[in-house]
Design a protein around this motif. Structure first.
Motif, PDB file in Angstrom:
ATOM      1  N   ASN A  21       0.829  -1.203   0.000  1.00  0.00           N
ATOM      2  CA  ASN A  21       0.000   0.000   0.000  1.00  0.00           C
ATOM      3  C   ASN A  21       0.866   1.256   0.000  1.00  0.00           C
ATOM      4  OD1 ASN A  21      -2.253  -1.582   0.083  1.00  0.00           O
ATOM      5  ND2 ASN A  21      -2.746  -1.183   2.222  1.00  0.00           N
TER       6      ASN A  21
ATOM      7  N   THR B 251       0.206   3.895   1.357  1.00  0.00           N
ATOM      8  CA  THR B 251       0.141   4.493   2.693  1.00  0.00           C
ATOM      9  C   THR B 251       1.058   3.798   3.679  1.00  0.00           C
ATOM     10  OG1 THR B 251      -1.670   3.018   3.268  1.00  0.00           O
ATOM     11  CG2 THR B 251      -2.262   5.193   2.428  1.00  0.00           C
TER      12      THR B 251
ATOM     13  N   THR C 225      -5.810   5.072   1.799  1.00  0.00           N
ATOM     14  CA  THR C 225      -5.308   6.374   1.383  1.00  0.00           C
ATOM     15  C   THR C 225      -6.355   7.468   1.608  1.00  0.00           C
ATOM     16  OG1 THR C 225      -3.920   5.319  -0.282  1.00  0.00           O
ATOM     17  CG2 THR C 225      -4.286   7.681  -0.514  1.00  0.00           C
TER      18      THR C 225
ATOM     19  N   VAL D 199      -6.414   8.455   5.225  1.00  0.00           N
ATOM     20  CA  VAL D 199      -5.237   9.240   5.605  1.00  0.00           C
ATOM     21  C   VAL D 199      -5.360  10.681   5.119  1.00  0.00           C
ATOM     22  CG1 VAL D 199      -2.765   9.545   5.166  1.00  0.00           C
ATOM     23  CG2 VAL D 199      -3.648   7.294   5.772  1.00  0.00           C
TER      24      VAL D 199
ATOM     25  N   TRP E 119      -0.497  14.253  -1.532  1.00  0.00           N
ATOM     26  CA  TRP E 119      -0.002  13.396  -0.450  1.00  0.00           C
ATOM     27  C   TRP E 119       0.798  12.233  -1.007  1.00  0.00           C
ATOM     28  CZ3 TRP E 119      -0.194   8.303   0.723  1.00  0.00           C
ATOM     29  CH2 TRP E 119       0.242   7.935   2.004  1.00  0.00           C
ATOM     30  N   LYS E 120       0.310  11.618  -2.081  1.00  0.00           N
ATOM     31  CA  LYS E 120       1.012  10.475  -2.674  1.00  0.00           C
ATOM     32  C   LYS E 120       2.402  10.884  -3.136  1.00  0.00           C
ATOM     33  CE  LYS E 120       2.271   7.593  -6.128  1.00  0.00           C
ATOM     34  NZ  LYS E 120       3.292   7.828  -7.170  1.00  0.00           N
TER      35      LYS E 120
END
Length: 1064
Positions: free
Chosen positions: A150, A152, A193, A196, A224-225
């Protein structure tokens, strides 16, 4: 009078009485009073006390100094152990191997700089060393993909195990000369994700996703990614994963998104994907549908209070509540039993078994719903279990799988009484707006007020829990997209039966078949924004009264774009495109759908790319057995349906990692281990601080339990073990079977193993010198001693075992063989036997042994490299004379063809010799002697002749003062004797060497103590009902203790007899 010494200092006063003055002194004492004498005695006692105190203090100070000295030495040793590589080396440049090696193995030093150089040099690319892949035999290609973690996530021990195994296999195949590609990737992790990013959005801006809208939210998610999403890749690099990073794929990259759209459109067109209004699993916390395999079934023994997300108090489960429905226009009632009393608000029938005589007269009548005040029918349906509860069942078709089917069969109304967020709808009348589990209590109280409550019983049951949110799953009827798995599941079962797909270990085949043969259709819709938006459009035709509803599958078209969808719709409904309005489905696809396409999507499918033709299908899929159905089965089903081939030829499923006590790793237990902590080390305080800053409840016992568990497991924190030790340790466990109980102490032992290798190779470098030249192998075999040929045979045998183990994915066998060769053969035996003469430049034996040692170090490092890439590279680069290979990771893996020295009879002879050495050392330990005269008494000429060849080696290995190999003679008197084999005994001289009386006394005292322990243990096992009351595990332990004590006592008896005979 007193006289002064020649010195003038008052400290040198002579206090002895002068000659003839003794009487005067005596008189003076006599003249003193009793009080004075008492005072002087008291003063003298005080002085004696002070003297003792000072002596004690001096002793303590001396001990403290000694202790500080030891601590200082320990600290100095630790400082050596954490030596760092400080040579300025630009990233990607080769590490400086001309500088002196640290005294001891230091992971920080060893692991510096190598990975960046490997990556820059392209060693991990399948094209390395080749002009073209066009004419490569498919059997010479090793292709594997990483189970995409993942985006995240951070590395956990499951990842570490997966990557240790996959990297070892990839490196081995690469060193075997195959085209090796390990394709990395990362999963967009839809639910994780989104959660988050939503938390971050709220924390930083106090906004929800609905406040900013879908487009802006997706911008935040991508932001964010791009900021955080690379962390998992950095961690994978840290543990040495030899992936081709140029081929890295993210499941929402354009290439993979194109594959997802194509797969959906194709499967919708052929009817495999369809839209239907039916009962699904719903998470009220996530406000999304989840698939069947994301539902965990928790077994309850009876009444149980559970925490449910969104509720302050625990909720009661595991009970069966009985209440009455009054029969319409009658004084009769029918009592029903339910585990979910709140759902009675949505009841639309009561069902009984058609053969149940108790309710024959009521079938076809109605009962009155007490809150909706409307009639509902009593129906007959043979799905009802007459023996469960009262034999009468309330039917809530919109909120229960069995009731749903019953409702369909009997054309019952479907009333949704719980909404998407878990609140009671207006169907629930006065309970509207209440949370579902608070309504549970309220409905029960209301039934009691109406005098309809009939009782509560304990009821063992299974509770459906969302594996992602830990919420209680709510069945809801919704219009969603589904995959018809019937044909695909059958094809996946057939692939295994036909041998097109091999599952390793084969114990998982039964589970594979059972699950696939009973699989249900797969719900694809997820009510999220982050993910692959479903490429389906609802069609509205302008000025057409016949336009369908959202639930009508006919009015949905799928396409790669809105323009294509409009064209399809116009053709289907035979209208102008200008008269069509399209609305794209708001939902996204289940993350596992894109993951299921991963093996071929990463290579550009549906386009016919060179990579797809070269690398698909894969050689192997390696992963944990826990995602056999989440991922593996879906890859097989989708691969067969969309490419016509199974996506890989073999599936290797490894075990799960648990803690040292066999418990599942859980934050609430405090036993979760971050592999980076094992690599770098971490203090207990830092571990505890991390727990405190986590998500555990601070107002509950959960945090204190976790902190206590962590202190118990890691009282001194986790020591620095290094990447190589962790990788090797993980691969030593038997991965094809039981779960792995990982003990950090065992990882530390392999760090010590690394240090042993380090020291052995450092010693070898000193032995080789600057002008080392390798002898020809024929000269070595002709001039070498038996022990030289033995270590070469062991090396050859080890290479054979390693290649066989790798081929069968039995890495435990490989690591065991390597550990045995390096530690017990090379370090403990061969190096010890050559130390006495290896530095003699004039000795032929020394020259031979240096060449043998070089062969062992060279091949031994290459054999070890797939597991310990950093350590082996660091040492391999410093071997003299290696100019034709740039890196150990692209060198040739040793085979028995390269090392044709296997000599089984020689190994058997040497094993006997080593048995002799062990027996002599054991006798020395037992009888507490260091320097002894040792004898080997042979009973056959062959044994005598063979052991004579090893006489010098035996004396070296046993550190005996002298060692004689005798034939056909009596054992010398005054000796302790041990039988090694039918052909020889060993003896060590005791008489005149040891204090027989003292050793005898010690043994007799030990015998008394052990007999006492044995008596107590035997009495404990003779208690009444011992076999019934004491658990099997404890009884087994006691039995083993008894056996051990008996053996120890027998050994003491033999030793006492020997000492008695020696004394006489």
């Amino acid at each position: 009078m007193f006289t002064m010494s020649s010195g003038s200092s008052k400290d040198n006063v002579n206090t002895e009485p002068a000659a003839g003055d003794t009487g005067a002194v005596a008189g003076a004492n006599e003249a003193k009073s009793a009080a004075q004498l008492k005072k002087e005695a008291k003063q003298k006692a005080k002085e004696e006390k002070m003297k003792k105190f000072n002596e004690k203090k001096q002793k303590q100070d001396a001990m403290k100094e000694s202790s500080e000295g030891k601590e200082k030495k320990k600290k100095e040793k630790k400082d050596v152990a954490v030596t760092t590589y400080d040579v300025k080396t630009p990233s990607g440049e080769k590490k400086d191997t001309t500088c002196q090696l640290p005294d001891a193995y230091s992971p920080v030093y060893v692991e510096a700089a190598w990975y960046e150089w490997w990556e820059k040099m392209g060693f991990f690319k399948p094209e390395y060393g080749r002009d073209s892949l066009e004419n490569v035999d498919p059997n010479d290609i090793f292709m594997i993909c990483i189970p995409p973690p993942n985006v995240t996530g951070s590395l956990h021990l499951g990842h570490a195990l997966t990557n240790a195994i996959e990297d070892a296999l990839t490196r081995w195949n690469r060193m075997k000369g195959k085209v090796a590609l390990w394709n990395p990737g990362c999963d967009h992790a839809g639910i994780a994700t989104q959660v988050v990013v939503e938390k971050r959005l709220w924390r930083e801006k106090r906004l929800t996703r609905h406040d900013i809208g879908r487009e802006k939210f997706l911008e935040e998610a991508w932001k964010w990614k791009n900021e955080k999403g690379g962390r998992i890749y950095d961690q994978l690099r840290k543990i040495g994963s030899s992936c081709d990073w140029d081929r890295e794929c993210f499941t929402m990259d354009p290439k993979l998104s194109r594959a997802v759209s194509e797969a959906f459109v194709r499967m919708h067109a052929d009817g495999t994907i369809y839209r239907s209004n039916r009962l699904i699993n719903w998470s009220c916390t996530l406000k999304s549908a989840i698939s069947d395999i994301e539902v965990e079934k928790r077994e309850l023994p009876g009444r149980t209070l559970l925490f449910v997300p969104g509720y302050e108090e625990k909720i009661e489960f595991g009970v069966l509540i009985e209440f009455a429905y009054k029969v319409e226009n009658s004084d009769e009632e029918i009592v029903v039993a339910t585990t979910r009393i709140e759902t009675m608000l949505g009841d639309t029938a009561v069902a009984v078994h058609p053969e149940d005589q108790r309710y024959k007269q009521l079938q076809g009548k109605n009962v009155i719903h007490p809150f909706r005040n409307e009639p509902i029918p009593i129906i007959a349906d043979d799905f009802v279990d007459m023996n469960f509860g009262t034999g009468a069942v309330k039917i809530t078709p919109a909120h229960d799988p069995n009731d749903y089917d019953c409702g369909k069969r009997n054309n019952l109304p479907f009333l949704q009484m719980i909404d998407d967020e878990g609140y009671i709808t207006d169907v629930g009348k006065q309970f509207k707006g209440m949370k579902r589990f608070l309504a549970r209590t309220a409905v029960l109280e209301a039934l009691k007020e109406k005098n309809l409550y009939r009782g509560t019983k304990d009821n063992p049951m299974l509770i459906p829990i969302c594996s992602r949110s830990k919420d209680i799953v709510e069945p809801l009827v919704k219009s969603q997209w589904f995959v018809d798995c019937t044909e695909m599941a059958a094809a996946a079962v057939q692939a295994v039966e036909d041998g097109d797909l091999e599952i390793i270990p084969d114990m998982h085949i039964k589970t594979w078949n059972q699950w696939l043969k009973n699989s249900r259709d797969w719900c694809l819709s997820r009510q999220l924004w982050w993910g692959h938006r479903i490429p389906a459009y609802f069609v509205t035709i302008d000025n057409d009264d016949a336009s369908g509803k959202n639930t009508d599958a006919e009015y949905w078209v799928s396409a790669h774009s809105e323009e294509e969808a409009k064209h399809k719709a116009a053709k289907r409904f035979d209208v102008q495109a200008s008269n069509i309005t399209l609305t794209q489905d708001e939902d996204v696809l289940d993350t596992w759908f894109s993951s299921g396409l991963f093996p071929f999507a990463v290579h550009g499918w549906p386009e016919k790319t060179p990579d797809l033709s070269h690398y698909y299908p894969y050689t192997l899929l390696e992963t944990g057995y826990d995602i056999l159905f989440f991922w593996v089965a879906r890859m097989v089903m989708l691969g067969q349906r969309l490419t016509g081939q199974v996506p890989f030829k073999q599936v290797y499923l490894h075990s799960m990692v648990r803690d040292a006590h066999g418990r599942k790793m859980s934050k609430s237990l405090g036993n979760v281990i971050d592999p980076i902590d094992v690599i770098e080390g971490i203090s207990l305080n830092a571990l505890q601080d991390r727990l405190r800053s986590g998500n555990l409840k601070h107002d509950d016992t959960e945090l204190s339990v976790a902190l206590k568990g962590q202190r118990a497991d890691f009282p001194n924190g986790i020591p620095e073990c290094g990447t190589d030790a962790l990788r090797f340790a993980l691969c030593t466990y038997k991965a094809q079977g039981d779960d792995i109980n990982l003990n950090v102490q065992q990882v530390l032992e392999y760090r010590h193993f690394c240090n042993k290798i380090w020291n052995a190779v450092k010693f070898s470098f000193m032995v080789f010198g600057d002008d080392f030249k390798h002898m020809k192998m024929e000269d070595i075999m002709q001039n070498g001693r038996a022990i030289d040929r033995w270590i070469l045979s062991k090396l050859s045998h080890t290479a054979e075992i390693c290649n066989s183990g790798f081929h069968g994915y039995n890495l435990t066998v490989v690591t065991t063989a390597l550990h045995h060769f390096w530690l017990q053969c090379l370090c403990d035996v061969y190096l010890e036997t050559i130390k006495p003469f290896i530095n003699d430049d004039k000795s032929t034996a020394a020259k031979v042994s240096r060449s043998v040692l070089f062969t062992c170090i060279d091949a031994g490092l290459r054999l070890l490299s797939p597991f310990m890439p950093y350590l082996t590279e660091e040492l391999y680069q410093r071997l003299p004379g290696l100019t034709d290979v740039s890196s150990i990771c692209v060198s040739r893996y040793p085979t028995i063809t390269e090392l044709p020295y296997k000599d089984v009879p020689l190994e058997e002879d040497t094993d006997l010799m080593l048995g002799v050495a062990r027996s002599i050392r054991s006798l020395k330990v037992q009888y507490e002697v260091k320097q002894v005269n040792a004898f080997v008494v042979c009973r056959t000429d062959d044994t005598h002749s063979m052991l004579r060849n090893y006489q010098e080696d035996l004396q070296t290995l046993t550190k005996a003062a002298s060692l004689d190999v005798l034939f056909d003679v009596a054992t010398p008197s005054g000796c302790a004797v041990s039988t090694v084999s039918p052909s020889c005994d060993v003896a060590v001289q005791l008489k005149g060497v040891v204090d027989i009386t003292n050793i005898t006394k010690k043994l007799q005292m030990k015998e008394i103590k052990l007999n006492s322990q044995l008596d107590k243990l035997i009495k404990a096992t003779e208690i009444k009902h011992y076999n019934e009351k004491v658990p099997d595990e404890i009884r087994q332990q006691n039995s083993e203790k008894v056996q051990k004590l008996v053996l120890e006592l027998e050994n003491i008896k033999r030793m006492l007899e020997t000492l008695l005979n020696t004394k006489s």
